[in-house]
Structures are given as structure tokens and as C-alpha cells.
Design a protein around this motif. Structure first.
Motif, PDB file in Angstrom:
ATOM      1  N   ILE A 245      -1.510  -0.142   5.534  1.00  0.00           N
ATOM      2  CA  ILE A 245      -0.540  -1.159   5.060  1.00  0.00           C
ATOM      3  C   ILE A 245      -0.069  -2.002   6.239  1.00  0.00           C
ATOM      4  CG2 ILE A 245       1.793  -1.450   4.124  1.00  0.00           C
ATOM      5  CD1 ILE A 245       1.225   1.101   2.416  1.00  0.00           C
ATOM      6  N   ALA A 246       0.281  -1.317   7.338  1.00  0.00           N
ATOM      7  CA  ALA A 246       0.800  -2.040   8.519  1.00  0.00           C
ATOM      8  C   ALA A 246      -0.266  -2.982   9.073  1.00  0.00           C
ATOM      9  CB  ALA A 246       1.218  -1.018   9.583  1.00  0.00           C
ATOM     10  N   LYS A 247      -1.494  -2.506   9.165  1.00  0.00           N
ATOM     11  CA  LYS A 247      -2.573  -3.323   9.745  1.00  0.00           C
ATOM     12  C   LYS A 247      -2.880  -4.525   8.853  1.00  0.00           C
ATOM     13  CE  LYS A 247      -7.140  -2.670  11.947  1.00  0.00           C
ATOM     14  NZ  LYS A 247      -6.774  -2.917  13.354  1.00  0.00           N
ATOM     15  N   ALA A 248      -2.801  -4.329   7.539  1.00  0.00           N
ATOM     16  CA  ALA A 248      -3.059  -5.453   6.611  1.00  0.00           C
ATOM     17  C   ALA A 248      -1.971  -6.508   6.759  1.00  0.00           C
ATOM     18  CB  ALA A 248      -3.113  -4.921   5.183  1.00  0.00           C
ATOM     19  N   LYS A 249      -0.724  -6.055   6.905  1.00  0.00           N
ATOM     20  CA  LYS A 249       0.401  -7.002   7.042  1.00  0.00           C
ATOM     21  C   LYS A 249       0.255  -7.793   8.336  1.00  0.00           C
ATOM     22  CE  LYS A 249       3.899  -5.007   4.039  1.00  0.00           C
ATOM     23  NZ  LYS A 249       4.806  -3.870   3.905  1.00  0.00           N
ATOM     24  N   VAL A 250       0.000  -7.081   9.441  1.00  0.00           N
ATOM     25  CA  VAL A 250      -0.126  -7.759  10.747  1.00  0.00           C
ATOM     26  C   VAL A 250      -1.251  -8.796  10.699  1.00  0.00           C
ATOM     27  CG1 VAL A 250      -0.960  -7.366  13.115  1.00  0.00           C
ATOM     28  CG2 VAL A 250       0.856  -5.917  12.151  1.00  0.00           C
ATOM     29  N   ASN A 251      -2.340  -8.449  10.031  1.00  0.00           N
ATOM     30  CA  ASN A 251      -3.493  -9.372   9.994  1.00  0.00           C
ATOM     31  C   ASN A 251      -3.475 -10.266   8.759  1.00  0.00           C
ATOM     32  OD1 ASN A 251      -5.229  -8.425  12.348  1.00  0.00           O
ATOM     33  ND2 ASN A 251      -4.716  -6.500  11.302  1.00  0.00           N
ATOM     34  N   GLU A 252      -2.364 -10.196   7.995  1.00  0.00           N
ATOM     35  CA  GLU A 252      -2.192 -11.049   6.796  1.00  0.00           C
ATOM     36  C   GLU A 252      -3.410 -10.986   5.882  1.00  0.00           C
ATOM     37  OE1 GLU A 252       0.901 -14.302   8.671  1.00  0.00           O
ATOM     38  OE2 GLU A 252      -1.214 -14.861   8.439  1.00  0.00           O
ATOM     39  N   ILE A 253      -3.795  -9.743   5.589  1.00  0.00           N
ATOM     40  CA  ILE A 253      -4.915  -9.526   4.666  1.00  0.00           C
ATOM     41  C   ILE A 253      -4.336  -9.072   3.329  1.00  0.00           C
ATOM     42  CG2 ILE A 253      -7.045  -8.212   4.254  1.00  0.00           C
ATOM     43  CD1 ILE A 253      -7.196  -7.873   7.332  1.00  0.00           C
ATOM     44  N   ALA A 254      -4.685  -9.777   2.258  1.00  0.00           N
ATOM     45  CA  ALA A 254      -4.083  -9.497   0.942  1.00  0.00           C
ATOM     46  C   ALA A 254      -4.778  -8.297   0.321  1.00  0.00           C
ATOM     47  CB  ALA A 254      -4.246 -10.718   0.049  1.00  0.00           C
ATOM     48  N   LEU A 255      -4.127  -7.141   0.458  1.00  0.00           N
ATOM     49  CA  LEU A 255      -4.719  -5.902  -0.060  1.00  0.00           C
ATOM     50  C   LEU A 255      -3.772  -5.243  -1.053  1.00  0.00           C
ATOM     51  CD1 LEU A 255      -6.044  -3.987   3.098  1.00  0.00           C
ATOM     52  CD2 LEU A 255      -7.345  -5.339   1.422  1.00  0.00           C
ATOM     53  N   LEU A 256      -4.343  -4.460  -1.945  1.00  0.00           N
ATOM     54  CA  LEU A 256      -3.542  -3.505  -2.710  1.00  0.00           C
ATOM     55  C   LEU A 256      -3.924  -2.134  -2.163  1.00  0.00           C
ATOM     56  CD1 LEU A 256      -1.691  -2.675  -5.076  1.00  0.00           C
ATOM     57  CD2 LEU A 256      -3.756  -2.504  -6.492  1.00  0.00           C
ATOM     58  N   VAL A 257      -2.983  -1.442  -1.551  1.00  0.00           N
ATOM     59  CA  VAL A 257      -3.291  -0.115  -0.970  1.00  0.00           C
ATOM     60  C   VAL A 257      -2.774   0.954  -1.926  1.00  0.00           C
ATOM     61  CG1 VAL A 257      -2.928   1.442   0.986  1.00  0.00           C
ATOM     62  CG2 VAL A 257      -3.130  -1.047   1.356  1.00  0.00           C
ATOM     63  N   VAL A 258      -3.636   1.903  -2.244  1.00  0.00           N
ATOM     64  CA  VAL A 258      -3.272   2.976  -3.189  1.00  0.00           C
ATOM     65  C   VAL A 258      -3.229   4.310  -2.449  1.00  0.00           C
ATOM     66  CG1 VAL A 258      -3.925   4.208  -5.304  1.00  0.00           C
ATOM     67  CG2 VAL A 258      -4.383   1.742  -5.074  1.00  0.00           C
ATOM     68  N   ASN A 259      -2.108   5.001  -2.570  1.00  0.00           N
ATOM     69  CA  ASN A 259      -1.947   6.327  -1.959  1.00  0.00           C
ATOM     70  C   ASN A 259      -2.454   7.379  -2.940  1.00  0.00           C
ATOM     71  OD1 ASN A 259      -1.141   8.748  -0.862  1.00  0.00           O
ATOM     72  ND2 ASN A 259       1.062   8.376  -1.129  1.00  0.00           N
ATOM     73  N   ALA A 260      -3.685   7.853  -2.703  1.00  0.00           N
ATOM     74  CA  ALA A 260      -4.299   8.839  -3.614  1.00  0.00           C
ATOM     75  C   ALA A 260      -3.863  10.232  -3.194  1.00  0.00           C
ATOM     76  CB  ALA A 260      -5.811   8.725  -3.549  1.00  0.00           C
ATOM     77  N   ARG A 261      -2.604  10.541  -3.386  1.00  0.00           N
ATOM     78  CA  ARG A 261      -2.044  11.777  -2.851  1.00  0.00           C
ATOM     79  C   ARG A 261      -2.475  13.007  -3.652  1.00  0.00           C
ATOM     80  NH1 ARG A 261       4.157  10.203  -4.559  1.00  0.00           N
ATOM     81  NH2 ARG A 261       3.778  10.077  -6.805  1.00  0.00           N
ATOM     82  N   PHE A 262      -3.091  12.802  -4.794  1.00  0.00           N
ATOM     83  CA  PHE A 262      -3.670  13.935  -5.536  1.00  0.00           C
ATOM     84  C   PHE A 262      -5.175  13.761  -5.610  1.00  0.00           C
ATOM     85  CE2 PHE A 262      -0.032  16.268  -7.073  1.00  0.00           C
ATOM     86  CZ  PHE A 262       0.999  15.333  -7.053  1.00  0.00           C
TER      87      PHE A 262
ATOM     88  N   ILE B 145     -15.199   6.089  10.764  1.00  0.00           N
ATOM     89  CA  ILE B 145     -14.061   6.257   9.838  1.00  0.00           C
ATOM     90  C   ILE B 145     -12.774   5.833  10.549  1.00  0.00           C
ATOM     91  CG2 ILE B 145     -15.110   8.087   8.447  1.00  0.00           C
ATOM     92  CD1 ILE B 145     -13.400  10.086  10.024  1.00  0.00           C
ATOM     93  N   ASP B 146     -12.909   4.997  11.584  1.00  0.00           N
ATOM     94  CA  ASP B 146     -11.705   4.457  12.212  1.00  0.00           C
ATOM     95  C   ASP B 146     -11.252   3.238  11.426  1.00  0.00           C
ATOM     96  OD1 ASP B 146     -14.193   3.366  13.173  1.00  0.00           O
ATOM     97  OD2 ASP B 146     -12.939   2.021  14.371  1.00  0.00           O
ATOM     98  N   LEU B 147      -9.988   2.843  11.615  1.00  0.00           N
ATOM     99  CA  LEU B 147      -9.424   1.753  10.811  1.00  0.00           C
ATOM    100  C   LEU B 147     -10.130   0.435  11.085  1.00  0.00           C
ATOM    101  CD1 LEU B 147      -5.564   2.425  10.737  1.00  0.00           C
ATOM    102  CD2 LEU B 147      -7.324   3.006   9.050  1.00  0.00           C
ATOM    103  N   ASN B 148     -10.595   0.239  12.316  1.00  0.00           N
ATOM    104  CA  ASN B 148     -11.298  -1.023  12.622  1.00  0.00           C
ATOM    105  C   ASN B 148     -12.547  -1.155  11.768  1.00  0.00           C
ATOM    106  OD1 ASN B 148      -9.372  -1.757  14.439  1.00  0.00           O
ATOM    107  ND2 ASN B 148     -10.461  -0.910  16.222  1.00  0.00           N
ATOM    108  N   THR B 149     -13.269  -0.056  11.596  1.00  0.00           N
ATOM    109  CA  THR B 149     -14.484  -0.086  10.763  1.00  0.00           C
ATOM    110  C   THR B 149     -14.104  -0.459   9.326  1.00  0.00           C
ATOM    111  OG1 THR B 149     -15.521   1.586  12.140  1.00  0.00           O
ATOM    112  CG2 THR B 149     -16.421   1.287   9.923  1.00  0.00           C
ATOM    113  N   LEU B 150     -13.022   0.166   8.835  1.00  0.00           N
ATOM    114  CA  LEU B 150     -12.575  -0.144   7.466  1.00  0.00           C
ATOM    115  C   LEU B 150     -12.280  -1.629   7.342  1.00  0.00           C
ATOM    116  CD1 LEU B 150     -11.414   0.494   4.613  1.00  0.00           C
ATOM    117  CD2 LEU B 150      -9.221   0.971   5.752  1.00  0.00           C
ATOM    118  N   PHE B 151     -11.543  -2.182   8.282  1.00  0.00           N
ATOM    119  CA  PHE B 151     -11.143  -3.596   8.163  1.00  0.00           C
ATOM    120  C   PHE B 151     -12.327  -4.538   8.384  1.00  0.00           C
ATOM    121  CE2 PHE B 151      -6.647  -4.158   7.230  1.00  0.00           C
ATOM    122  CZ  PHE B 151      -6.245  -2.827   7.200  1.00  0.00           C
TER     123      PHE B 151
END
Ligand SMILES: Cc1ncc(C[n+]2csc(CCOP(=O)(O)OP(=O)(O)O)c2C)c(N)n1
Ligand SMILES: CC(=O)[C@@H](O)[C@H](O)COP(=O)(O)O
Ligand SMILES: [Mg+2]
Length: 618
Positions: free
Chosen positions: A515-532, A604-610
Motif C-alpha cells: 500500500i505504501a509503495k503504491a501511494k509513493v509511486n501514485e499507482i492506482a491499486l486495490l490491495v486485498v489483505n488475504a488474511r485467511f 518475490i521482492d516488492l520491486n519485482t511485483l511492481f
């Protein structure tokens, strides 16, 4: 001798006892200096310096197979087999492993990381040797705690029956990670300190001084034993299993060790040599360590013993966050009990054990037993919390399936060290538990993204009546005392900014980082916390499918059988027409190293994801 000239055990064969004692002190000094810089398993290795030197002095590795149960205490073996120069890379990415590895040396004839495999392996090696009509010694070195584990006794049962030649070195320091527990340890203590065994030892010394060879020595032993048998010495657990026993032997007396090992060479059939050592020997902080603080250490200041690695301000380890929450719940709910298989300090359960000693149980290295023990407590009105490292939980698969889940019993299973752990490498990365557990009916499987969610999930777990798995990683998180009501099986959606162009489904502490990285880079994402992970939130998935956006499932565990597999299964069964991108660990074991290096290597680092995200949405 300059340690850095050591290329192979041949280099110490000609050394005299005094020179070997000097070598031992040099190695001890080196271990303290080196591990103070790199971190690693300090106290176990300080305890086996003389023992390992004597083994390599008397036996001929790699022809004779010397190997270590668990393998965390194989640093001296590595020094003597030409790897001292690599110690500055200990447990680092592409550096020296903290355990035995066949790829590192011909002298590493077995590999482990998980406890209590050495005796089974020894029997396999001994029978292979005999069937191939070869001749060499098989010499497992096993600690007192690893010895007291179920798998060790399964092996001893067959070893006693097979009567194959092998020399089992029982390294008894009366310590597991912290103080050892259990009736077997009490038996070993009796054997270690009983006068008769000491008397026997002085007779043994006599026999040895005459330099009598193996069988003559054992004949002397037996005559002494028979002589005292009437009054004091009962047969011991080894002789009852038809395994000869010599001991106790002073594990820091190189001269005595060499004599006993020389005599053991001639022995026919399985033989246990009971060696008494001091864990942490030569470094007072480690010698006096009862809590296990010096078992596995981060870099430290030698003078003060102070650790050089500090948690970020306001952080606690995930283990401590979970224990704090369970302790607070246990204050209200007197039925809550805590169980650990020998990992009190690693799982940070000290607070629970000191607050509720009557409701705390350390089963020793016995994950299988501990899980079924928990099931029976749950069946009889208690609410057990059992904390097991993810990779050690693999030992208790059947007990979770057959006892806990099948009977649908309210056991709360804290899966600690979930995900990549870093320096301990492939035997310890907790990346299999989601896939391993997801197929078992009745289980609820969850992971919190922060301390507040951890407390909330645990409150839910103990208020329900089903087996509940809560997994959490090695490492730390900002602590919190907050808690909120959670409905079982519900995920949480976090729209970052504006109209989302893609969806990211993630779990654990990565959710907030994304969420923080998307905000900083102004990327319009919907982030879902799949806690189960089980049950999946089907309503949420149905809504996401309706958005017709690319969906990235970001996992830091094994892909096969993990969260994205579960989502794909649901999509298939419910006829979803969606675009799913999966990020996670492929079909291989992950080696050791620092977490940032490993995440990068595994993509599986965040840079790869983005990078992948931007490649799709821009
Ligand atoms: C199946 C399994 N459970 C738990 C552990 C964690 N563990 C590593 S070493 C150790 C204690 C080993 O004690 P001991 O065998 O006496 O060896 P020492 O360190 O005292 O030399 C434990 C519990 C493990 N490696 N494997
Ligand atoms: C050798 C072993 O299995 C344990 O000592 C393990 O290394 C502990 O891991 P943590 O350092 O994550 O507690
Ligand atoms: Mg021990």
C-alpha cells in the motif's frame, strides 16, 4: 599450527596430545571471534571442539563417515576439513552453510538441519556398507536432546536388532537449546554422575592405560560392570536395547577421548560412547546460559556479550507479539495452556511459562507427540496453544490431520518462522505449511498483517471451537495492544488511490508495504489483505472478478499449493473469467542467506511485483 593451514584431517594426524590441546584452544578462540562477527550457532560448537578434534585424529574421514545430528554443531568439523577461510561468509548468501552440506565437502557425508535423523541415517549407511562388503566406520554424533526424540528411538530399536557396526557418539551437555527436559535426560544424568559409573570410569582409565585393544577393553568393562552390577549398576537404556555402552567420558579430555575412540575401532556391533561436554565451553556468557540465549546468536560484542543487532524502535519479534496476546487471553481464560517442542526461547514463550507454570509444557524435541498431546488436552476441556516453527511442523503433519483436524478439536497452532527465515536455509524456510495444511478439512488457516490483527485473530481462534492455525514470520513488527472483532474467512480491501488499474492480493506484513509503495509511486491499486488462506473469502473474490482488472497474487511462500493455487481452484470451480498473475517461490528448495538477497533471488521482492504490475497496467 596455523588454523588457516588446515586443509584436511590428515594435517592433525601427527599432532601430539599437547599440540592437539593447543589446537583446541586456537579453534575455540577462532569460533568466538568469527561468530561474533557473522552470528551463528555458538555454544553448541564451543562444546564439541575436543570431541571433533579427537574424532578426526582417530578416524579417517571421509572413508569413515563422521556426521552430526542437526548439524548446527559442525563448525569445528568444517574447520578441520579445510573450510576455515569461508567462515567469514558463514550463513550468508552463496556463503558457507551453518549445517553440513555435501556440496561443500567430501567430508560432509550427510545433511540435516532438522533434529534426530542421524541414527536412522547411520543404520542405512551401515547396512549399505555391509551389503556392499565394504569396511569403514559409521560415526553419528548426536546431542542429548536430539537423542531423546522419537525418531532416534525408532532407529535405536532397529539398530539393536540389526547389530551392525557403528559408533554412536552421544554428546551429552544436558542442554537442548535451553535446559534439556524429560525422563531420558534424567536417566542420562544419573548415568553421568552416578559414582558407580565414575568408579567404572577409573577402572576404564586403568584398562586404557594398559592400552588394551577394543575387545579386551570391553571385557575389562564388562568384568568391572559385573563386579559392581549386583549392588549399583542396573543395565542402562542402551544395553537393554542390545547396544554396548562406554561412558561417561570427559568430552574435553582429548587424551581420554582418543584412547576410547581407538579402543572403539575394534568393537563389533553397535556401540554408544557417552561423552560429557559443557555447552558454550570457553566463553563464560555461553557457559552460564540456561535460557538458550547463546545457542543461535546474531553478531555480538565479545567483551560485554551484548548483541549488535537491535529491533527497530517500538518493535517486538512476531513470536513475542503472539505470546503477549496469548498471555493476555490466558489471564481471562484459565483453560488456555501452552505447549512447545523444545523451543521456549525461540518461540519467546518465557513470559507464558513464568506466568502460568502449571499450564505450560515443554515436550522436548517431539513435535509429533506435542501435537497429539495438545489434541487430547483440547478434547478434555482445555484450550491449547502449541507453537511450532513452520519447518519443524512438517514432523507433525499426521498428528494435525489424524488427531486435531479429523476430530475437529479446538487447538490453536502458532506456526512460527513461517516464510523464508534467511540464514538457516532450506531446512528451516517455513514455505511449505500453507500447501501442507490447506488440504486438511476443518482447519482454519490465517496470517495477520500486523500486531493488532494478530491479537484479533487469536481472540477469534480461542473463541471458536475448531482447529485454528495462525502463521507468522521470523522477524519483528510494531507492537500494539489494539484488537478488533474479525469474522472468520473475511479478507479486507484497501483502495490505494483513484480508480484502481490492478488488484494485488497479498498477506502478512507485505500488505502495508505494498500500500505504501503504491501511494509513493501514485499507482492506482486495490490491495486485498488475504488474511485467511482457509476458508477463502469467496464473496470478496466474486466482487474482484466483477471488476475485470488484472489480479496479482503476491505470495512469499511456495506457489505450488499456496494461496494462488487456492484462488485458481475457486476460479475454475466457479467459472471465473479472470486474469491472474502469480508471484511466489517456484518448485525448488531455497538456500541460505539474508532475506533481502533471498527475496530478490526468488523474484518475490516488492520491486519485482511492481515491475510486473507496471508492465501490465501501463
Ligand atoms: C525437528 C526439529 N525440531 C527442533 C529443532 C530446533 N533445534 C535445533 S538444535 C536443538 C537442540 C539440540 O540439542 P542437542 O541435540 O542436545 O544438541 P546441542 O545443541 O546441545 O549440542 C533444537 C531443539 C530442529 N532443528 N529440528
Ligand atoms: C539449529 C536449529 O534448528 C535452531 O537453532 C534454529 O536455527 C533456530 O532458529 P531461530 O534462530 O530462527 O530461532
Ligand atoms: Mg545438548
Amino acid at each position: 599450527m596455523n588454523l588457516f593451514d588446515l586443509r584436511s584431517p590428515d594435517d592433525i594426524k601427527a599432532l601430539k596430545e599437547e599440540e592437539l590441546k593447543e589446537l583446541a584452544e586456537e579453534i575455540r578462540r577462532f569460533l568466538i571471534m568469527s561468530i561474533a562477527k557473522t552470528g551463528g550457532h555458538l555454544s553448541s560448537n564451543l562444546g564439541v571442539v575436543e570431541l571433533t578434534i579427537a574424532l578426526h585424529k582417530v578416524f579417517d574421514s571421509p572413508r569413515d563417515k563422521i556426521f552430526f545430528d542437526v548439524g548446527h554443531q559442525s563448525y569445528v568439523h568444517k574447520i578441520l576439513t579445510g573450510r576455515i577461510k569461508e567462515f567469514k561468509t558463514l550463513r550468508q548468501y552463496k556463503g558457507l552453510s551453518g549445517f553440513q552440506k555435501r556440496r561443500e565437502s567430501v567430508h560432509d557425508v550427510w545433511e540435516a538441519g532438522h533434529s534426530s535423523t542421524s541414527l536412522s541415517a547411520a543404520l542405512g549407511m551401515a547396512i549399505a556398507r555391509d551389503l556392499q562388503k565394504e569396511h569403514y566406520q559409521v560415526i553419528p554424533v548426536i546431542g542429548d536432546a536430539a537423542f531423546a526424540s522419537g525418531m532416534s528411538f525408532e532407529a535405536l530399536n532397529q539398530i539393536g536388532e540389526q547389530q551392525r557396526n557403528m559408533i554412536i557418539i552421544l554428546n551429552d551437555n544436558d542442554m537442548s537449546i535451553s535446559k534439556n527436559v524429560g525422563a531420558i535426560q534424567q536417566t542420562l544424568t544419573k548415568m553421568r554422575v552416578s559414582k558407580s559409573y565414575t568408579a567404572l570410569k577409573s577402572d576404564l582409565k586403568g584398562a586404557l592405560s594398559g592400552n588394551q585393544a577394543g575387545n579386551a577393553l570391553l571385557k575389562a568393562m564388562r568384568s568391572v560392570k559385573n563386579a559392581v552390577k549386583e549392588n549399583v549398576i542396573p543395565d542402562n537404556i542402551f544395553t537393554e536395547l542390545h547396544i554396548d555402552y562406554i561412558g561417561p567420558v570427559d568430552g574435553h579430555d582429548i587424551g581420554e577421548l582418543i584412547k576410547v575412540f581407538e579402543s572403539a575401532k575394534q568393537h563389533q556391533g553397535p556401540l554408544v560412547i557417552h561423552v560429557i561436554t559443557k555447552k558454550g565451553k570457553g566463553y563464560p556468557y555461553a557457559e552460564n546460559d540456561k535460557e538458550g540465549k547463546w545457542h543461535g546468536v546474531s553478531p555480538f560484542d565479545i567483551e560485554s556479550g551484548r548483541s549488535l543487532s537491535m529491533l527497530p524502535h517500538g518493535h517486538k519479534s512476531w513470536s513475542e507479539i503472539i505470546t503477549d496476546a496469548v498471555c493476555d487471553l490466558a489471564e481471562q481464560n484459565k483453560q488456555i495452556v501452552a505447549i512447545t517442542p523444545a523451543m521456549i526461547s525461540g518461540s519467546k514463550l518465557e513470559r507464558f511459562f513464568s506466568a502460568y507454570p502449571q499450564r505450560s509444557f515443554d515436550c522436548g524435541i517431539a513435535e509429533e507427540h506435542a501435537m497429539t498431546f495438545a489434541a487430547a488436552l483440547a478434547l478434555n476441556g482445555f484450550r491449547p496453544f502449541i507453537s511450532v516453527y513452520s519447518s519443524f511442523l512438517q514432523r507433525a503433519y499426521d498428528q494435525i490431520n489424524h488427531d486435531v483436524a479429523r476430530m475437529d478439536l479446538p487447538v490453536v497452532i502458532g506456526v512460527d518462522r513461517a516464510g523464508l527465515v534467511g540464514e538457516d536455509g532450506e531446512t528451516h524456510h517455513g514455505v511449505f505449511d500453507i500447501a501442507m495444511l490447506r488440504s486438511i478439512p476443518n482447519l482454519i488457516i490465517a496470517q495477520p498483517k500486523d500486531a493488532k490483527e494478530a491479537r484479533s485473530l487469536l481472540k477469534l481462534a480461542f473463541s471458536g471451537n475448531h482447529p485454528f492455525v495462525i502463521r507468522y514470520p521470523r522477524g519483528s513488527e510494531a507492537q500494539s495492544t489494539e484488537c478488533e472483532a474479525i469474522t472468520c474467512g473475511t479478507w479486507v480491501k484497501y483502495p490505494c488511490i483513484a480508480e484502481a488499474k490492478a488488484i494485488v492480493i497479498a498477506y502478512g506484513s507485505d500488505v502495508d508495504k505494498i500500500i505504501a509503495k503504491a501511494k509513493v509511486n501514485e499507482i492506482a491499486l486495490l490491495v486485498v489483505n488475504a488474511r485467511f488462506f482457509k476458508p477463502l473469502d469467496h464473496n470478496c473474490l466474486d466482487e474482484l472478478a466483477q471488476m475485470h482488472l488484472p489480479i496479482f497474487v503476491y505470495e512469499t511462500d511456495l506457489l505450488a499449493g499456496g494461496l494462488s493455487s487456492a484462488i485458481l481452484e475457486y476460479g475454475n470451480d466457479s467459472g471465473k473469467d479472470w486474469e491472474i498473475h502469480r508471484i511466489g517461490i517456484g518448485d525448488h528448495f531455497v538456500e541460505h542467506g539474508s532475506l533481502p538477497n533471498l527475496r530478490k533471488q526468488e523474484h518475490i521482492d516488492l520491486n519485482t511485483l511492481f515491475e510486473e504490475l507496471l508492465h501490465v497496467i501501463r
